[in-house]
Design a protein around this motif. Structure first.
Motif, short mmCIF file in Angstrom:
data_model
loop_
_atom_site.label_atom_id
_atom_site.label_comp_id
_atom_site.label_asym_id
_atom_site.label_seq_id
_atom_site.Cartn_x
_atom_site.Cartn_y
_atom_site.Cartn_z
N ILE B 351 0.82 -1.22 0.00
CA ILE B 351 0.00 0.00 0.00
C ILE B 351 0.85 1.27 0.00
CG2 ILE B 351 -1.90 -1.15 1.20
CD1 ILE B 351 -1.01 0.42 3.74
N GLY B 352 2.18 1.12 0.02
CA GLY B 352 3.06 2.28 0.02
C GLY B 352 4.16 2.11 1.06
N ARG B 353 4.79 3.24 1.41
CA ARG B 353 5.86 3.18 2.40
C ARG B 353 5.23 3.37 3.77
NH1 ARG B 353 10.48 7.74 3.08
NH2 ARG B 353 11.44 6.92 4.98
N ILE B 354 5.38 2.37 4.64
CA ILE B 354 4.70 2.41 5.93
C ILE B 354 5.68 2.81 7.03
CG2 ILE B 354 3.35 1.10 7.62
CD1 ILE B 354 2.60 -0.78 5.24
N VAL B 355 5.37 3.94 7.67
CA VAL B 355 6.13 4.42 8.81
C VAL B 355 5.11 4.79 9.87
CG1 VAL B 355 7.59 6.30 9.64
CG2 VAL B 355 8.03 5.29 7.40
N PHE B 356 5.32 4.37 11.13
CA PHE B 356 4.34 4.68 12.17
C PHE B 356 4.67 6.00 12.85
CE2 PHE B 356 3.85 0.06 11.77
CZ PHE B 356 2.50 0.04 11.49
N LEU B 357 3.63 6.76 13.18
CA LEU B 357 3.81 8.07 13.81
C LEU B 357 4.21 7.89 15.27
CD1 LEU B 357 0.70 9.64 12.11
CD2 LEU B 357 3.07 10.38 11.76
N PRO B 358 5.04 8.81 15.81
CA PRO B 358 5.55 8.66 17.17
C PRO B 358 4.48 8.87 18.24
CG PRO B 358 6.24 10.74 16.24
CD PRO B 358 5.56 10.00 15.14
N LYS B 359 4.82 8.57 19.49
CA LYS B 359 3.80 8.51 20.54
C LYS B 359 3.13 9.84 20.85
CE LYS B 359 6.76 8.70 24.69
NZ LYS B 359 7.13 7.96 25.88
N GLY B 360 3.79 10.96 20.57
CA GLY B 360 3.17 12.25 20.87
C GLY B 360 2.20 12.73 19.79
N ASP B 361 2.20 12.06 18.64
CA ASP B 361 1.40 12.53 17.51
C ASP B 361 -0.10 12.32 17.75
OD1 ASP B 361 2.13 13.15 14.39
OD2 ASP B 361 0.17 12.19 14.61
N THR B 362 -0.94 13.14 17.07
CA THR B 362 -2.40 12.96 17.15
C THR B 362 -2.76 11.52 16.81
OG1 THR B 362 -2.42 15.10 16.06
CG2 THR B 362 -4.57 14.05 16.48
N PHE B 363 -2.09 10.98 15.81
CA PHE B 363 -2.39 9.60 15.40
C PHE B 363 -1.24 8.67 15.82
CE2 PHE B 363 -4.63 12.31 12.29
CZ PHE B 363 -5.93 11.94 12.59
N ALA B 364 -0.92 8.68 17.11
CA ALA B 364 0.19 7.86 17.61
C ALA B 364 0.02 6.41 17.19
CB ALA B 364 0.26 7.96 19.13
#
Lengths: 294, 409
Positions: B351-364
């Motif tokens: 589905i593309g390049r998958i990187v997870f957002l860090p814990k402080g992000d709105t979409f942690a």
């Protein structure tokens, strides 16, 4: 404009409800069985019609063959319900007479779940829509109405008329009526009761099958709908009076129009709520139903 | 046993030569899938996960151990899903879970992932709540990852594409938002109502329908009454029925937005072709090489299972690869280490390049969205085939509508 819309839409859905419920009430009236696999039977008819129609490809002929296959499947299932579930329980010497009804209820309920799960397993629970017998739309005084919706209403009424003729004008119909009134008397006159039951289950299978196929073409059907369809036929029949054919017809229209009015004037998301409230009130005030005997 | 473990350890240090040998001997690492297998979107999850596991095992497994998929059917019930989750963690000893495409089910599982310290990812649910909980209670909820777009992100993608397709190409000015009443559509609708006016589309009405609606006639009549140029959809539990009734009643307004069932390859057949002209959001489509992995996956899936994958199958396939990579980096299945490794994910999936957002992000623990990461596609059903129509650089065709649709002049 809105009034006309409600009138037309309500009529189509009510006719279909009437057709679905009339077989249900017939079975109860004649053989005393409350068939809780009713909804599953309608689902089987619709899904088989969709499947066979799809196998045969896009021609117009395949729609009719598919529909016929769907009705045939419902007929087979109805006869199986009688032969495998209802009849053995009714005849069983080990079940006390007064508990037979509850056993039949449970038996048909479980059988319905088996049919429903089999459909979900084989065809997934995604809704299926049967290709309509006729395509296109027509304007009725400014309301755009699909041809298929008109056909649904016409076919439903034609079948209800045929059933009326069968019951009132033929020898077989009269024996059905007699069986509902006094089965013991009928056997004393030399009629084979099990043949009459078989005939009434066959009629029921065809009616439920056609109702299922029409519903599949009108709104689409998923295996998940089996329970709701049984519940809707059950409420209509209770509302109209158990075993009363004319009561079921009246009740089907009450339910159909009440739902449509709610959907248009209040909100589509609570369309079934007023009907259920009405049902509670009727059960309180007039437990025999609108046109029930007793 | 100890020998095998040692071999596995050596394998991970010295590379492939050892791993192929020891993969035979060591216990497999189990990954659970929990999904409703009689639903088309659901069955794709175990199917695709098994495909990924077979490929990983054929290439030597992970740290010398094979990946084994344990599939549970939750019958679309949160209670069944929780039972399956408990059994997977406590009895079947799985090391990670890939769970459901239904937000309500995932939200019910989320606290259990925290309690049982069981790493979990959802390949298809969309509710914003999933990542919101991770942000607000990171220490307990860090085991949960969101492997699909959050509703707000989906709404933004739809608006972004609508700016080009609806406003730019078709000169549309008004819309009615039609969504089903479910957890995932709350933030979706909220964002629709915010972002549509920003791109120049006035929202005339906002309809939320019950997911068990079967007769959509009154809804379409109501929508037609307010004369919008387009219907912006947010539907997933329903799909076949509104689409078929839209076509049978010849509602002259195009449908555009989210329609999860339309992402299934069988949708054309399920609706008897009524879906012709429907435009829907997807993260990957079988006709577009989002990455070099997309098309081979779709083709192999079709070869193996007879139908093209639904949307949650693409993500479930990627999820197995990401868990495998996390096990590899963590050097085992310790949940805290696996989570830490998963947070470092930078994976080119289907589905593309998958990187997870860090814990402080709105979409942690949600996926990073945007150019170079996950962008999303708009796909339209045209004459039996899903055709990608947005974004321009990967589009395979132009929008086309059935004759009963009336476009603004």
């Amino acid at each position: 404009m809105l009034a006309l819309q409600i009138l037309i839409d309500g009529f189509a859905i009510s006719s279909l409800y009437a057709l679905g419920a009339i077989g249900f009430t017939l079975i109860f009236g004649v053989s005393g069985v409350l068939n809780l696999s009713h909804g599953a039977l309608m689902v089987v008819a619709a899904v088989i019609a969709w499947w066979v129609g799809g196998l045969l490809g896009p021609g117009t002929g395949s729609v009719y063959v598919g529909a016929a296959a769907g009705v045939a499947a419902a007929l087979v299932c109805a006869l199986a319900t009688y032969r495998l579930i209802a009849s053995p329980i009714q005849k069983s010497p080990s079940i006390p007479r007064e508990e037979k009804e509850i056993f039949v209820l449970t038996g048909t309920l479980l059988w319905g779940i088996m049919l429903q799960e089999a459909i979900a397993y084989l065809f997934t629970n995604n809704p299926k829509t049967v290709r309509p017998l006729v395509e296109g739309v027509v304007m009725i005084l400014g309301v755009r109405t699909p041809h298929n919706e008109i056909l649904t209403a016409v076919l439903s009424w034609a079948l209800i008329g045929l059933l009326w003729l069968l019951v009132n004008r033929t020898r077989m119909g009269k024996s059905l009526l007699a069986a509902s009134m006094n089965p013991r008397g009928l056997t004393l006159l030399g009629f084979e009761l099990s043949n009459i039951y078989l005939a009434v289950w066959a009629i029921y299978g065809i009616l439920a099958g056609i109702a299922g196929v029409l519903l599949g073409a009108f709104l689409g059907v998923s295996s998940d709908n089996a329970g709701t369809l049984t519940a809707s036929a059950f409420s209509i029949v209770v509302l109209g009076g158990l075993g009363s054919v004319s009561g079921s017809l009246v009740a089907a229209y009450v339910v159909g129009y009440l739902e449509t009015l709610t959907a248009y004037l209040i909100s589509p998301s609570i369309r079934t709520v007023p009907v259920l409230l009405l049902l509670v009130v009727v059960v309180y005030l007039r437990p025999q139903g609108l046109l029930g005997r007793r | 046993m100890r020998k095998a473990y040692l071999a596995a350890l050596l394998g991970s240090v010295f590379g492939l030569a050892f791993t192929t040998v020891s993969a035979e001997a060591a216990d497999p690492i189990k990954i659970a899938t929990i999904a409703e297998t009689s639903a088309i979107s659901g069955i794709g999850i175990p199917n695709a996960a098994k495909m990924a596991a077979e490929e990983i095992n054929a290439a030597g497994g992970v740290n010398g151990r094979k990946i084994e998929i344990v599939a549970y059917d939750d019958h679309n019930s949160a209670a069944d899903a929780v039972r399956a989750f408990q059994r997977a963690a406590q009895q079947d000893k799985v090391s990670a879970v890939i769970a459901s495409y239904i937000s309500e089910v995932v939200l019910a599982l989320e606290p259990w992932a925290g309690r049982l310290k069981m790493p979990m990812i959802t390949p298809g649910a969309a509710s914003n709540e999933i990542t919101k909980r991770v942000r607000e209670d990171y220490d307990h909820m860090k085991y949960v990852f969101h492997g699909y777009l959050a509703s707000t992100q989906i709404a933004d993608a739809v608006c972004e594409s609508a700016k080009k397709l609806l406003v730019g190409d078709l000169h549309m000015k008004t819309a009615v938002v039609m969504s089903e009443d479910a957890a995932w559509t709350l933030p979706l609708d909220e964002e629709y109502l915010k972002c549509l006016p920003k791109i120049g589309i006035k929202v005339l009405d906002h309809i939320r329908l019950s997911p068990d609606t079967t007769d959509f006639t009154p809804i379409f009549n109501k929508i037609e009454g307010s004369k919008p140029d387009v219907i912006i959809t947010g539907i997933s539990h329903v799909g076949v029925q509104p689409t078929v009734q839209w076509q049978q009643q010849q509602v002259p307004i195009p449908m555009f937005g989210v329609s999860s069932q339309a992402t299934n390859a069988t949708f054309w057949k399920d609706t008897n072709g009524a879906t012709d002209g429907v435009i829907f959001n997807m993260v990957s489509a079988p006709d577009v090489a989002v990455t070099p992995k997309t098309i081979p996956f779709a083709e192999n899936y079709k070869k193996k299972y007879g139908a093209l994958p639904g949307y949650a199958a693409y993500t479930a396939y990627d999820d197995v690869y990401m868990w495998a990579e996390a096990f590899r980096k963590a050097g085992g299945t310790d949940p805290d280490k696996v989570v830490a490794a998963m947070e470092q994910t930078d994976h080119i999936g289907t589905i593309g390049r998958i990187v997870f957002l860090p814990k402080g992000d709105t979409f942690a623990h949600g996926m990073r969205i945007g150019d170079g990461y996950i962008t999303g596609l708009m796909v339209q059903w045209q004459k039996g085939n899903p055709v990608t129509v947005w974004p321009d650089k990967v589009a395979k065709g132009k929008m086309a509508f059935p004759s009963f649709i009336k476009l603004p002049q």
